[in-house]
Design a protein around this motif. Structure first.
Motif, PDB file in Angstrom:
ATOM      1  N   LEU A 426      51.711  44.620  42.621  1.00  0.00           N
ATOM      2  CA  LEU A 426      50.545  43.661  42.260  1.00  0.00           C
ATOM      3  C   LEU A 426      49.219  44.560  42.818  1.00  0.00           C
ATOM      4  O   LEU A 426      48.362  43.892  42.481  1.00  0.00           O
ATOM      5  N   ASP A 427      49.331  45.605  43.233  1.00  0.00           N
ATOM      6  CA  ASP A 427      48.191  46.358  43.759  1.00  0.00           C
ATOM      7  C   ASP A 427      47.200  45.594  44.536  1.00  0.00           C
ATOM      8  O   ASP A 427      46.141  45.465  44.572  1.00  0.00           O
ATOM      9  N   ILE A 428      48.030  45.178  45.621  1.00  0.00           N
ATOM     10  CA  ILE A 428      47.447  44.308  46.675  1.00  0.00           C
ATOM     11  C   ILE A 428      46.835  45.332  47.634  1.00  0.00           C
ATOM     12  O   ILE A 428      47.478  46.342  48.176  1.00  0.00           O
ATOM     13  N   HIS A 429      45.505  45.207  48.122  1.00  0.00           N
ATOM     14  CA  HIS A 429      44.752  46.007  48.931  1.00  0.00           C
ATOM     15  C   HIS A 429      45.069  45.663  50.295  1.00  0.00           C
ATOM     16  O   HIS A 429      44.321  44.715  50.733  1.00  0.00           O
ATOM     17  N   ALA A 445      44.412  37.673  48.100  1.00  0.00           N
ATOM     18  CA  ALA A 445      45.069  36.593  48.444  1.00  0.00           C
ATOM     19  C   ALA A 445      45.773  36.098  47.269  1.00  0.00           C
ATOM     20  O   ALA A 445      47.012  35.633  47.242  1.00  0.00           O
ATOM     21  N   GLN A 446      44.990  36.138  46.275  1.00  0.00           N
ATOM     22  CA  GLN A 446      45.845  35.397  44.949  1.00  0.00           C
ATOM     23  C   GLN A 446      46.565  36.353  44.551  1.00  0.00           C
ATOM     24  O   GLN A 446      47.658  35.934  43.893  1.00  0.00           O
ATOM     25  N   LYS A 447      46.611  37.600  44.740  1.00  0.00           N
ATOM     26  CA  LYS A 447      47.599  38.650  44.151  1.00  0.00           C
ATOM     27  C   LYS A 447      48.735  38.290  45.064  1.00  0.00           C
ATOM     28  O   LYS A 447      49.991  38.309  44.523  1.00  0.00           O
ATOM     29  N   VAL A 448      48.930  37.853  46.174  1.00  0.00           N
ATOM     30  CA  VAL A 448      50.037  37.619  47.139  1.00  0.00           C
ATOM     31  C   VAL A 448      50.779  36.202  46.744  1.00  0.00           C
ATOM     32  O   VAL A 448      51.964  36.105  46.476  1.00  0.00           O
ATOM     33  N   VAL A 449      49.964  35.391  46.134  1.00  0.00           N
ATOM     34  CA  VAL A 449      50.566  34.084  45.323  1.00  0.00           C
ATOM     35  C   VAL A 449      51.109  34.519  44.344  1.00  0.00           C
ATOM     36  O   VAL A 449      52.552  34.028  43.999  1.00  0.00           O
ATOM     37  N   MET A 450      50.408  35.368  43.310  1.00  0.00           N
ATOM     38  CA  MET A 450      51.301  35.784  42.309  1.00  0.00           C
ATOM     39  C   MET A 450      52.616  36.606  42.630  1.00  0.00           C
ATOM     40  O   MET A 450      53.597  36.394  41.789  1.00  0.00           O
ATOM     41  N   ALA A 451      52.375  37.332  43.623  1.00  0.00           N
ATOM     42  CA  ALA A 451      53.587  38.222  43.972  1.00  0.00           C
ATOM     43  C   ALA A 451      54.796  37.319  44.308  1.00  0.00           C
ATOM     44  O   ALA A 451      55.905  37.624  44.096  1.00  0.00           O
ATOM     45  N   ARG A 452      54.474  36.334  45.080  1.00  0.00           N
ATOM     46  CA  ARG A 452      55.733  35.375  45.299  1.00  0.00           C
ATOM     47  C   ARG A 452      56.184  34.472  44.365  1.00  0.00           C
ATOM     48  O   ARG A 452      57.540  34.474  44.092  1.00  0.00           O
ATOM     49  N   ALA A 453      55.312  34.131  43.276  1.00  0.00           N
ATOM     50  CA  ALA A 453      55.791  33.522  42.090  1.00  0.00           C
ATOM     51  C   ALA A 453      56.688  34.637  41.189  1.00  0.00           C
ATOM     52  O   ALA A 453      57.626  34.005  40.648  1.00  0.00           O
ATOM     53  N   ILE A 464      48.754  28.106  37.121  1.00  0.00           N
ATOM     54  CA  ILE A 464      47.537  26.917  37.250  1.00  0.00           C
ATOM     55  C   ILE A 464      46.341  27.607  37.787  1.00  0.00           C
ATOM     56  O   ILE A 464      46.406  28.099  38.942  1.00  0.00           O
ATOM     57  N   ASN A 465      45.371  27.792  37.096  1.00  0.00           N
ATOM     58  CA  ASN A 465      44.105  28.500  37.379  1.00  0.00           C
ATOM     59  C   ASN A 465      44.605  29.836  37.944  1.00  0.00           C
ATOM     60  O   ASN A 465      43.952  29.856  39.178  1.00  0.00           O
ATOM     61  N   PRO A 466      44.943  30.648  37.437  1.00  0.00           N
ATOM     62  CA  PRO A 466      45.641  31.947  38.179  1.00  0.00           C
ATOM     63  C   PRO A 466      44.532  32.600  38.808  1.00  0.00           C
ATOM     64  O   PRO A 466      44.699  33.668  39.704  1.00  0.00           O
ATOM     65  N   THR A 467      43.347  32.809  38.064  1.00  0.00           N
ATOM     66  CA  THR A 467      42.157  33.694  38.441  1.00  0.00           C
ATOM     67  C   THR A 467      40.935  32.841  39.270  1.00  0.00           C
ATOM     68  O   THR A 467      39.904  33.421  39.162  1.00  0.00           O
ATOM     69  N   ALA A 468      41.354  31.611  39.646  1.00  0.00           N
ATOM     70  CA  ALA A 468      40.275  30.936  40.261  1.00  0.00           C
ATOM     71  C   ALA A 468      39.598  31.500  41.567  1.00  0.00           C
ATOM     72  O   ALA A 468      40.429  32.069  42.354  1.00  0.00           O
ATOM     73  N   GLY A 469      38.133  31.864  41.568  1.00  0.00           N
ATOM     74  CA  GLY A 469      37.795  32.320  42.819  1.00  0.00           C
ATOM     75  C   GLY A 469      37.963  33.761  43.038  1.00  0.00           C
ATOM     76  O   GLY A 469      38.182  34.225  44.387  1.00  0.00           O
ATOM     77  N   VAL A 470      38.263  34.347  41.895  1.00  0.00           N
ATOM     78  CA  VAL A 470      38.406  36.143  42.227  1.00  0.00           C
ATOM     79  C   VAL A 470      37.299  36.661  41.615  1.00  0.00           C
ATOM     80  O   VAL A 470      36.866  36.292  40.783  1.00  0.00           O
ATOM     81  N   ASP A 471      37.304  37.970  42.009  1.00  0.00           N
ATOM     82  CA  ASP A 471      36.182  39.087  41.369  1.00  0.00           C
ATOM     83  C   ASP A 471      36.835  39.337  40.012  1.00  0.00           C
ATOM     84  O   ASP A 471      38.076  39.321  39.710  1.00  0.00           O
ATOM     85  N   VAL A 472      35.752  40.146  39.410  1.00  0.00           N
ATOM     86  CA  VAL A 472      36.381  40.431  37.963  1.00  0.00           C
ATOM     87  C   VAL A 472      37.649  41.407  37.991  1.00  0.00           C
ATOM     88  O   VAL A 472      38.441  41.557  37.281  1.00  0.00           O
ATOM     89  N   LYS A 473      37.431  42.586  38.846  1.00  0.00           N
ATOM     90  CA  LYS A 473      38.639  43.599  39.144  1.00  0.00           C
ATOM     91  C   LYS A 473      39.911  42.812  39.286  1.00  0.00           C
ATOM     92  O   LYS A 473      40.950  43.211  38.781  1.00  0.00           O
ATOM     93  N   SER A 474      39.915  42.032  40.248  1.00  0.00           N
ATOM     94  CA  SER A 474      40.948  41.368  40.621  1.00  0.00           C
ATOM     95  C   SER A 474      41.735  40.283  39.369  1.00  0.00           C
ATOM     96  O   SER A 474      42.785  40.072  39.251  1.00  0.00           O
ATOM     97  N   LYS A 475      40.550  39.710  38.702  1.00  0.00           N
ATOM     98  CA  LYS A 475      41.004  38.870  37.508  1.00  0.00           C
ATOM     99  C   LYS A 475      41.684  39.592  36.366  1.00  0.00           C
ATOM    100  O   LYS A 475      43.054  39.355  35.890  1.00  0.00           O
ATOM    101  N   GLU A 476      41.171  40.702  36.332  1.00  0.00           N
ATOM    102  CA  GLU A 476      42.123  41.991  35.185  1.00  0.00           C
ATOM    103  C   GLU A 476      43.314  42.347  35.639  1.00  0.00           C
ATOM    104  O   GLU A 476      44.232  42.440  35.010  1.00  0.00           O
ATOM    105  N   SER A 477      43.561  42.492  37.033  1.00  0.00           N
ATOM    106  CA  SER A 477      44.796  42.802  37.577  1.00  0.00           C
ATOM    107  C   SER A 477      45.797  41.688  37.531  1.00  0.00           C
ATOM    108  O   SER A 477      46.714  41.765  37.253  1.00  0.00           O
ATOM    109  N   LEU A 478      45.181  40.419  37.826  1.00  0.00           N
ATOM    110  CA  LEU A 478      46.013  39.261  37.838  1.00  0.00           C
ATOM    111  C   LEU A 478      46.536  39.072  36.364  1.00  0.00           C
ATOM    112  O   LEU A 478      47.673  38.648  36.037  1.00  0.00           O
TER     113      LEU A 478
END
Length: 539
Positions: A426-429, A445-453, A464-478
């Motif tokens: 998930l490229d979690i820094h 933190a959102q990538k950790v939630v995705m990793a668990r799923a 459900i709202n998988p990119t809420a409250g994240v920056d542009v780069k993290s959004k693209e990664s998710l």
């Protein structure tokens, strides 16, 4: 204090009842409102519309005195807004009836009408009411200062009921003053809140998504009451995602987009297509990227038939094939989130069926849904997605503990290895699996939630709202994880308010008042999807 406050001093004809100009509000580096403007004339019903994140809620908090603007001015009847600390002055100017009621459900209608500060006085009032027959004095005057008093400074319950009946009768609210507020229908609770605001003297009422929990008949009754109150001199600011309601009950509309004022116009002079375009912006001319359609012969993973849940959704039929990404769009009251959460085991529908790879999908049991092959990214990582007292590794592997050891024991090294693989995938820094998850940025933190799923290798992934409250780069990664899941043959259901999230979908289903009303294949125009979400028929 009289139950019916005065109308206030006369103001020159043509003076706006409310005028906000040049409003700017920042939260750290985030600009929540860059150029907020609003001019509301006396006696009108004025709509405030815009997509999620447009700045509507921020403007409302400033109009109601809950926070101050960093720049700009707010005026009522041509006069500057009161100081924030003068709550009584604000109550005489404006009130907001929110989607969630602010009345105290355990108290009667009469008691709710005479509470000055609901939040500060709920427990105080309940405790006092239990002992009222003993002649107790009322709670602190700063908590509750509107109750009619009798001899010795004690509350006169007879006068309280009588004055409550007078308030209700004045504003034509047909509710028993002695009724427990929790027993009222939603529309009656809303009218009690409106009557309470009017009894302070406010003639400017903000209605925030007032129809979200109402059926069509209740909506029409609410609109009838609004029109009657307008004739009595009450002014409304009407906030709704349902544009057909704007055309039905409002005279003027203001559009916000990307934290800025876009336009204010008479409703009768603004075609629906133009209103949707104002909300969507320049993106209306862009098309979603084309993609190879999922083969018609691809096996069906999720098969939903006639699914319904009281007050949320009804008669839902949908399928998601292996390797297909299906989006669910709609307003906050559309039922899309409740539907997705039901499929993830968080709720139990009242009827209908759902099958995953031919087997019944368990409802109301998250662990059973996980065992059935469902992975889920919940809508709020703070409250539902992460355990902040645990490490990244603990959070990421929570769904696969049975794979990390035998006889109920979890191998520490095995958990660290699996977590390390997920961090890389998930490229979690992060410093490593043992780092506290609370140290991470929002995107990581959102990538950790995705990793668990993804850790359980689900056959159905509910996001459900998988990119809420994240920056542009993290959004693209998710979102790239969505593409990877598709390529792996996973069925993916994406529920989001973000158009960028939905562009990754092979098709998007639109829910409106709990029903699927439209389906858009990949390649949709923004304004087409927004029109469906807002209930606008361009056919």
């Amino acid at each position: 204090m009289s139950a019916l406050a005065g109308e206030g001093n006369a103001v020159p004809a043509g003076t706006p009842l409310v005028e906000a100009t040049g409003i700017v509000k920042r939260y750290g580096p985030t600009v929540a409102l860059q150029d907020g403007r609003l001019t509301v004339l006396p006696g009108e019903s004025h709509a405030l519309v815009g997509r999620n994140g447009a700045g509507k809620s921020t403007l409302v908090t400033i109009l109601t005195g809950l926070q101050a603007a960093d720049e700009g001015t707010v005026r009522f009847d041509g006069e500057p807004a009161p100081p924030l600390a003068d709550r009584d002055a604000w109550r005489r100017k404006v009130a907001c009836v929110y989607q969630r009621p602010t009345v105290v459900p355990e108290l009667t209608v009469a008691e709710n009408l005479f509470i000055a500060d609901i939040a500060a006085s709920r427990s105080t009032w309940l405790g006092f009411r239990r002992g009222r027959r003993s002649g107790s004095r009322p709670p602190d005057k700063h908590s509750i200062n509107r109750q009619p008093l009798g001899r010795g400074g004690l509350i006169s319950w007879r006068r309280l009921r009588a004055e409550a009946a007078e308030v209700l009768d004045t504003w034509d609210v047909h509710v028993d003053p002695d009724a427990r507020t929790a027993d009222l229908q939603v529309e009656d609770r809303q009218m009690v809140e409106i009557a309470r605001a009017l009894s302070f003297g406010a003639r400017f009422i903000i209605l925030d998504e007032p129809t979200a929990q109402l059926d069509n008949r209740e909506i029409e009754r609410l609109f009838t009451r609004m029109r009657a109150l307008q004739e009595s001199g009450v002014t409304f600011l009407f906030i709704s995602h349902h544009l057909q309601e704007v055309y039905e009950v409002c005279q003027t509309v203001t559009v916000l987009r990307d934290a800025r004022w876009i336009t204010t116009a008479p409703v009768a002079e603004l075609p629906r297509a133009a209103l949707v375009e104002a909300m969507a912006g320049e993106a209306v001319a862009e098309r979603s990227a084309s993609r190879t359609a999922v083969a018609a012969g691809a096996p069906v993973a999720l098969d939903v038939r006639g699914l319904r849940s009281e007050s949320f959704y009804e008669d839902i039929d949908l399928t998601v094939r292996h390797g297909e990404v299906v989006g669910l769009a709609g307003s906050s009251a559309s039922g899309k989130i409740a539907l997705a959460e039901s499929l993830a085991g968080l709720h139990t529908p009242t009827g209908g069926t759902a099958r995953l790879d031919g087997r019944p999908l368990p409802f109301g049991d998250v662990q059973a849904a996980l065992r059935a092959g469902v992975g889920c990214v919940p809508r709020d990582r703070h409250d539902e997605g992460l355990v902040y007292g645990m490490t990244i590794g603990d959070n990421a592997t929570m769904t696969v503990l049975n794979r990390l050891g035998r006889y109920g024991f979890v191998g520490t090294d095995r958990r660290r290895d699996v977590a390390g693989e997920l961090i890389e995938r998930l490229d979690i820094h992060a410093e490593g699996p043992d780092q506290p998850v609370s140290d991470l940025s929002g995107g990581n933190a959102q990538k950790v939630v995705m990793a668990r799923a993804l850790a359980s290798d689900p056959r159905l992934l509910v996001l459900i709202n998988p990119t809420a409250g994240v920056d542009v780069k993290s959004k693209e990664s998710l979102l790239s994880r969505v593409d990877s899941a598709r390529q792996d043959g996973t069925a993916v259901l994406v529920v989001s308010d973000e158009l960028d999230d939905l562009r990754r979908c092979d098709r998007v289903l639109v829910l409106f008042h709990g029903r699927v009303v439209a389906e858009h294949p990949a390649g949709w125009h923004d304004h087409e999807l927004i029109a469906s979400i807002e209930g606008v028929d361009h056919g």
